[in-house]
Write an enzyme that holds these catalytic residues in place. Structure first.
Site, PDB file in Angstrom:
ATOM      1  N   THR A   1       0.811  -1.227   0.000  1.00  0.00           N
ATOM      2  CA  THR A   1       0.000   0.000   0.000  1.00  0.00           C
ATOM      3  C   THR A   1       0.842   1.274   0.000  1.00  0.00           C
ATOM      4  O   THR A   1       0.280   2.375  -0.019  1.00  0.00           O
ATOM      5  CB  THR A   1      -0.880   0.061   1.269  1.00  0.00           C
ATOM      6  OG1 THR A   1       0.000   0.015   2.406  1.00  0.00           O
ATOM      7  CG2 THR A   1      -1.859  -1.097   1.331  1.00  0.00           C
ATOM      8  N   LYS A   2       2.160   1.146   0.057  1.00  0.00           N
ATOM      9  CA  LYS A   2       2.987   2.325   0.293  1.00  0.00           C
ATOM     10  C   LYS A   2       3.176   3.162  -0.983  1.00  0.00           C
ATOM     11  O   LYS A   2       2.841   2.739  -2.073  1.00  0.00           O
ATOM     12  CB  LYS A   2       4.339   1.898   0.867  1.00  0.00           C
ATOM     13  CG  LYS A   2       4.227   1.249   2.250  1.00  0.00           C
ATOM     14  CD  LYS A   2       3.684   2.223   3.284  1.00  0.00           C
ATOM     15  CE  LYS A   2       3.848   1.753   4.709  1.00  0.00           C
ATOM     16  NZ  LYS A   2       2.884   0.722   5.132  1.00  0.00           N
ATOM     17  N   ASN A   3       3.749   4.355  -0.802  1.00  0.00           N
ATOM     18  CA  ASN A   3       3.916   5.288  -1.933  1.00  0.00           C
ATOM     19  C   ASN A   3       4.713   4.654  -3.060  1.00  0.00           C
ATOM     20  O   ASN A   3       4.416   4.860  -4.233  1.00  0.00           O
ATOM     21  CB  ASN A   3       4.644   6.550  -1.461  1.00  0.00           C
ATOM     22  CG  ASN A   3       3.805   7.389  -0.525  1.00  0.00           C
ATOM     23  OD1 ASN A   3       2.696   6.999  -0.177  1.00  0.00           O
ATOM     24  ND2 ASN A   3       4.316   8.537  -0.115  1.00  0.00           N
TER      25      ASN A   3
END
Ligand SMILES: Cc1ncc(COP(=O)(O)O)c(C=O)c1O
Length: 369
Positions: free
Chosen positions: A173-175
């Protein structure tokens, strides 16, 4: 979310190379991280959790050493302290930003304090300058959990270079996402070298280095872990890193639409904006008595919120450790009121309007407004 052509291209290249485990793509990712951040070393890891533990180990944290860190974070931040042998000393956060402040940190210092481990909550940089001053004055290591903030800047400078070490996450889910993965970024030559050995059993030379040098033998120089990043993950992370600035722009635009459109809704607490915010999360606050009902209504309407975070000290395992030393009222209040709205770069204007409309409906029957 559909993979981009570049993500598919690099993943396939890594797959076809036959390396699969740590190989040339790990090196390429580390080089790209160094180039983007302007920091001397990047050591790719299997997760941010591993990078945090490595950072604390190479900073020399050992039994009884205290590490001042926010209660408001994901469990991984505090777990890394415990696994390194240290003691997390939880401090409260600022009610609006969710970040630790310099006064709370100063008040928590003892003669056993060895490090500050901060978190850029949701992608908002902590007060790096002030925290660096405290760490410098007291001879502490300053490690940044930058799991949320790859791409964030503070006064125009990449956050990866603002502490003694920054720990990044490439979780799904991270950038910058690769499914799983992380990295430790530092200007400290010794830390980088030790972290690179720590991630692979403390071996003096990993498989790729042995292959390239023609060496067969290696030494084991210290107790390490198994926390190297695979080339398959590194390839995806590299492709994502290349386009991070574009996705960051989209997230900023969406966050600012949320801020603008929700400014007139009574009773909602809105997140702090900042020019260098990486907007990994968009956390609003609703009255505690209504929070779970609002979340339930959103889910029923097809909007998927979450809650970042309940503070660490409230969870069973951490409660049982009996570590809490200070009152943590603002972290606890945050945990009772937080609702994270969907925020990802591929959201269309229609998706954003849908979230906003459903949210306004969800808070209205609750009498929040
Ligand atoms: C603040 C924070 N730190 C650390 C982590 C751990 O990251 P990883 O899953 O890469 O180990 C997370 C993951 O969600 C996080 O939110």
């Amino acid at each position: 979310v559909q993979p981009t052509a570049r993500e598919e291209e690099l993943l396939l290249e890594a797959f076809r190379s036959g390396w699969w485990t740590s190989g040339p793509f790990v090196g390429r990712l580390e080089e790209a991280l160094r180039a983007q951040s302007g920091v001397g070393h990047a050591v790719a890891m299997s997760s941010c959790t591993a990078a945090l533990e490595a950072a604390l180990v190479v900073a020399g944290i050992g039994p009884g050493d205290e590490v001042v860190t926010p209660a408001l974070t994901f469990s991984a931040t505090s777990a890394a302290v415990l696994r390194a042998g240290g003691v997390p000393v939880w401090v409260d956060v600022d009610a609006r930003s969710g970040n630790i402040g310099v006064d709370a940190v100063r008040a928590a210092l003892t003669d056993r304090t060895r490090a500050i481990l901060s978190v850029d909550m949701g992608g908002l940089p902590v007060a790096y300058g002030a925290l660096r001053e405290v760490s410098g004055e007291h001879g502490l290591a300053f490690v940044s959990d930058a799991a949320h903030s790859l791409g964030a800047t503070d006064a125009g400078r990449a956050v990866e270079g603002l502490a003694d070490a920054a720990c990044l996450s490439f979780y799904a889910t991270k950038n910058v996402a690769a499914g799983e993965g992380g990295a430790l970024v530092t200007n400290n030559d010794t830390w980088a070298e030790r972290a690179a050995r720590w991630r692979l059993h403390g071996l003096s030379q990993g498989a790729e280095a042995r292959y390239r040098s023609g060496a067969v033998h290696y030494d084991v120089t210290e107790l390490g872990s198994k926390a190297n990043l695979s080339d398959l993950h590194a390839a995806v992370a590299l492709a994502q890193l290349e386009s991070n600035a574009e996705r960051l722009e989209s997230r900023r635009r969406i966050a600012r639409t949320y801020l603008r459109e929700l400014a007139g809704v009574d009773g909602l607490g809105l997140p702090e904006d900042a020019p260098g915010h990486a907007w990994h999360l968009f956390v609003i606050h609703v009255p505690p008595a209504e929070r779970d009902a609002v979340v339930g209504r959103l889910i029923a309407e097809g909007v998927r919120p979450s809650c970042h975070f309940r503070p660490v000290h409230e969870f069973t395992f951490w409660r049982e450790q009996g570590l809490q030393r200070f009152p943590l009222p603002r972290s606890e209040e945050w945990g009772r009121t937080a609702v994270s709205l969907p925020l990802f770069s591929s959201m269309t204007d229609k998706d954003v309007s849908h979230v906003l409309e459903r949210l306004v409906e969800a808070v209205s029957p609750a009498g929040v407004g």
